[in-house]
Design a protein around this motif. Structure first.
Motif, PDB file in Angstrom:
ATOM      1  N   LEU A  48       0.853  -1.183   0.000  1.00  0.00           N
ATOM      2  CA  LEU A  48       0.000   0.000   0.000  1.00  0.00           C
ATOM      3  C   LEU A  48       0.891   1.235   0.000  1.00  0.00           C
ATOM      4  CD1 LEU A  48      -2.768  -1.034   2.557  1.00  0.00           C
ATOM      5  CD2 LEU A  48      -2.915  -1.012   0.053  1.00  0.00           C
ATOM      6  N   ASP A  49       0.630   2.164  -0.936  1.00  0.00           N
ATOM      7  CA  ASP A  49       1.508   3.307  -1.149  1.00  0.00           C
ATOM      8  C   ASP A  49       0.697   4.568  -1.426  1.00  0.00           C
ATOM      9  OD1 ASP A  49       4.306   1.912  -1.422  1.00  0.00           O
ATOM     10  OD2 ASP A  49       2.933   0.730  -2.661  1.00  0.00           O
ATOM     11  N   PRO A  50       1.250   5.748  -1.072  1.00  0.00           N
ATOM     12  CA  PRO A  50       0.508   7.000  -1.282  1.00  0.00           C
ATOM     13  C   PRO A  50       0.130   7.271  -2.736  1.00  0.00           C
ATOM     14  CG  PRO A  50       2.317   7.352   0.248  1.00  0.00           C
ATOM     15  CD  PRO A  50       2.490   5.960  -0.305  1.00  0.00           C
ATOM     16  N   TYR A  51       0.940   6.793  -3.712  1.00  0.00           N
ATOM     17  CA  TYR A  51       0.638   7.096  -5.115  1.00  0.00           C
ATOM     18  C   TYR A  51      -0.744   6.596  -5.532  1.00  0.00           C
ATOM     19  CZ  TYR A  51       1.379   2.252  -6.674  1.00  0.00           C
ATOM     20  OH  TYR A  51       1.259   0.900  -6.868  1.00  0.00           O
ATOM     21  N   MET A  52      -1.267   5.620  -4.803  1.00  0.00           N
ATOM     22  CA  MET A  52      -2.565   5.046  -5.157  1.00  0.00           C
ATOM     23  C   MET A  52      -3.685   6.075  -5.070  1.00  0.00           C
ATOM     24  SD  MET A  52      -2.096   1.421  -3.181  1.00  0.00           S
ATOM     25  CE  MET A  52      -0.814   0.266  -3.682  1.00  0.00           C
ATOM     26  N   ARG A  53      -3.483   7.095  -4.231  1.00  0.00           N
ATOM     27  CA  ARG A  53      -4.509   8.140  -4.123  1.00  0.00           C
ATOM     28  C   ARG A  53      -4.687   8.845  -5.461  1.00  0.00           C
ATOM     29  NH1 ARG A  53      -7.693  11.139  -4.878  1.00  0.00           N
ATOM     30  NH2 ARG A  53      -8.698  12.731  -3.571  1.00  0.00           N
ATOM     31  N   GLY A  54      -3.588   9.126  -6.164  1.00  0.00           N
ATOM     32  CA  GLY A  54      -3.683   9.778  -7.456  1.00  0.00           C
ATOM     33  C   GLY A  54      -4.386   8.935  -8.496  1.00  0.00           C
ATOM     34  N   ARG A  55      -4.241   7.614  -8.394  1.00  0.00           N
ATOM     35  CA  ARG A  55      -4.880   6.723  -9.372  1.00  0.00           C
ATOM     36  C   ARG A  55      -6.400   6.695  -9.211  1.00  0.00           C
ATOM     37  NH1 ARG A  55      -0.880   3.049 -11.089  1.00  0.00           N
ATOM     38  NH2 ARG A  55       1.085   4.168 -10.987  1.00  0.00           N
ATOM     39  N   MET A  56      -6.889   7.196  -8.081  1.00  0.00           N
ATOM     40  CA  MET A  56      -8.327   7.198  -7.831  1.00  0.00           C
ATOM     41  C   MET A  56      -9.017   8.405  -8.459  1.00  0.00           C
ATOM     42  SD  MET A  56      -8.145   6.098  -3.797  1.00  0.00           S
ATOM     43  CE  MET A  56      -9.907   5.848  -3.540  1.00  0.00           C
ATOM     44  N   ASN A  57      -8.236   9.379  -8.938  1.00  0.00           N
ATOM     45  CA  ASN A  57      -8.807  10.603  -9.497  1.00  0.00           C
ATOM     46  C   ASN A  57      -9.286  10.412 -10.933  1.00  0.00           C
ATOM     47  OD1 ASN A  57      -8.310  12.029  -7.143  1.00  0.00           O
ATOM     48  ND2 ASN A  57      -6.320  12.794  -7.847  1.00  0.00           N
ATOM     49  N   GLU A  58     -10.150  11.306 -11.367  1.00  0.00           N
ATOM     50  CA  GLU A  58     -10.702  11.252 -12.721  1.00  0.00           C
ATOM     51  C   GLU A  58      -9.686  11.714 -13.759  1.00  0.00           C
ATOM     52  OE1 GLU A  58     -13.364  10.599 -15.741  1.00  0.00           O
ATOM     53  OE2 GLU A  58     -13.855  10.273 -13.621  1.00  0.00           O
ATOM     54  N   GLY A  59      -8.895  12.722 -13.420  1.00  0.00           N
ATOM     55  CA  GLY A  59      -8.028  13.364 -14.393  1.00  0.00           C
ATOM     56  C   GLY A  59      -6.839  12.529 -14.831  1.00  0.00           C
ATOM     57  N   LYS A  60      -6.164  13.034 -15.855  1.00  0.00           N
ATOM     58  CA  LYS A  60      -5.000  12.379 -16.424  1.00  0.00           C
ATOM     59  C   LYS A  60      -3.789  12.572 -15.518  1.00  0.00           C
ATOM     60  CE  LYS A  60      -2.190  12.209 -20.636  1.00  0.00           C
ATOM     61  NZ  LYS A  60      -1.968  12.800 -21.990  1.00  0.00           N
ATOM     62  N   SER A  61      -2.961  11.541 -15.404  1.00  0.00           N
ATOM     63  CA  SER A  61      -1.740  11.624 -14.615  1.00  0.00           C
ATOM     64  C   SER A  61      -0.635  10.884 -15.354  1.00  0.00           C
ATOM     65  CB  SER A  61      -1.970  11.027 -13.214  1.00  0.00           C
ATOM     66  OG  SER A  61      -0.834  11.212 -12.393  1.00  0.00           O
ATOM     67  N   TYR A  62       0.460  10.602 -14.638  1.00  0.00           N
ATOM     68  CA  TYR A  62       1.595   9.934 -15.272  1.00  0.00           C
ATOM     69  C   TYR A  62       1.338   8.451 -15.534  1.00  0.00           C
ATOM     70  CZ  TYR A  62       2.595   8.336 -10.494  1.00  0.00           C
ATOM     71  OH  TYR A  62       2.509   7.778  -9.251  1.00  0.00           O
ATOM     72  N   ALA A  63       0.277   7.907 -14.962  1.00  0.00           N
ATOM     73  CA  ALA A  63      -0.081   6.508 -15.158  1.00  0.00           C
ATOM     74  C   ALA A  63      -1.595   6.414 -15.276  1.00  0.00           C
ATOM     75  CB  ALA A  63       0.425   5.660 -13.991  1.00  0.00           C
ATOM     76  N   PRO A  64      -2.106   5.356 -15.884  1.00  0.00           N
ATOM     77  CA  PRO A  64      -3.558   5.238 -16.060  1.00  0.00           C
ATOM     78  C   PRO A  64      -4.300   5.249 -14.729  1.00  0.00           C
ATOM     79  CG  PRO A  64      -2.400   3.640 -17.435  1.00  0.00           C
ATOM     80  CD  PRO A  64      -1.380   4.248 -16.539  1.00  0.00           C
TER      81      PRO A  64
END
Length: 348
Positions: A48-64
């Protein structure tokens, strides 16, 4: 293979601000046999890692992003329990992006084999995994650290900070940590070799003064895992031609603290006047250096020259609650979920 079911946590809704348990939904499905060219694994350890929070967002990021109804992304250590893949045999231990799940089917892409005799299996998700290569790359590739320099590391007792602080000491830097609470700070100094560790539970101006006092000759390198007031406190203490590696901004992931953050013109002016090098870091960009990282760090682990600590949560059922704890600093060191028995441990 005995009949079983697969339990998985999927993203049920996108968080508005801080995630809640309601953003996740557990699904249970019959366990399927792998098709040709694929293999089935059972999860042993889930990271479990903090980056997972970004993956939960709707917008585009560095990973799908994780789509609604999809299994939450995560790297895991797992055992092959059924295989129709020519290169993977039953009983082999592997790591891969299998997700928040008890079982997964893979075609072998982005999967690596692990040697159960080389190190504890969980270390493949921590000190010898993504956090480890993050720390090594930040120090050696991006910051180009040199003996005698001063480095500040936020989240000093987290999965990345634990490794980074020790590697920096081996390179003979002055190492200043910032962590949450007396216990973590004491452990950073006594077990990781940090010269100083500062508890961030204080006002921003007090934190800035504590950093200046700990680094009387200024700061040459700042490895930023958190953003927030720690970043704001370090920037004014940076030396000319200093380097900042931006690895994470967990203090701002949920939209908290942004309105009263240091104004951009002040940050930008410091970068200009001090001629700072600021580099964003996504560790995926450096996976081609994994063998180089392991060549240096794996022997240090094998011969007990590096320390690390893990917070272990038992059972896939508890993954969401453990994940939410990341944003309150409840974990100490690497946060892992033990999903199934570890065959390398005594008694399993």
């Amino acid at each position: 293979m005995p009949a079983e079911t697969r339990k998985s946590w999927v993203l049920d809704s996108r968080p508005q601000g801080r995630p809640t348990l309601g953003n996740f939904r557990m699904e249970e499905q019959p366990l399927e046999e792998p098709g040709d060219g694929k293999f089935l694994v059972r999860t042993i350890w889930l990271s479990l890692d903090p980056y997972m929070r970004g993956r939960m967002n709707e917008g585009k990021s560095y990973a799908p992003r994780v789509e609604l109804g999809e299994v939450m992304t995560a790297e895991c250590v797992a055992e092959v329990i059924s295989s129709k893949h020519p290169d993977y045999k039953v009983g082999e231990i592997v790591s891969g992006q299998f997700g928040w799940t008890t079982h997964a089917i893979s075609d072998g892409e982005q999967v690596r084999r692990l040697d159960p005799e080389a190190a504890p299996l969980g270390s493949a998700l921590g000190i010898l995994g993504m956090p480890g290569i993050t720390a090594w790359t930040s120090l050696n590739v991006l910051a180009e650290a040199m003996q005698g320099e001063t480095i500040v590391v936020s989240a000093a007792t987290g999965a990345v900070g634990t490794v980074l602080g020790q590697l920096a000491k081996l390179k003979k830097l002055r190492v200043i940590g910032v962590a949450g609470g007396k216990e973590k700070c004491e452990w950073a100094v006594e077990n990781l070799g940090y010269d100083v560790c500062i508890d961030h539970h204080m006002a921003a101006d007090e934190l800035a003064e504590a950093i200046r006092a700990a680094a009387p000759n200024g700061v040459d390198i700042y490895h930023d895992n958190v953003g927030g007031k720690t970043l704001e406190s370090v920037v004014p203490a940076m030396n000319d031609h200093g380097r900042i590696v931006v690895c994470g901004v967990i203090a701002w992931y949920n939209g908290e603290g942004i309105a009263d953050a240091m104004p951009l013109p002040k940050v930008w002016s410091n970068i200009l006047v001090k001629r700072l090098k600021v580099q964003g870091m996504i560790v995926f960009d450096y996976f081609d250096r994994y063998s180089e990282f392991l060549e240096e760090v794996a022997p240090l682990v094998k011969f007990g020259q590096l320390s690390w600590r893990e917070t272990v949560v038992e059972g896939i059922e508890n993954a969401p609650n453990a994940f939410l704890g990341l944003f309150d600093g409840r974990n100490f060191g690497k946060l892992l979920v033990r999903v199934g028995p570890d065959p390398s441990e005594a008694g399993n």
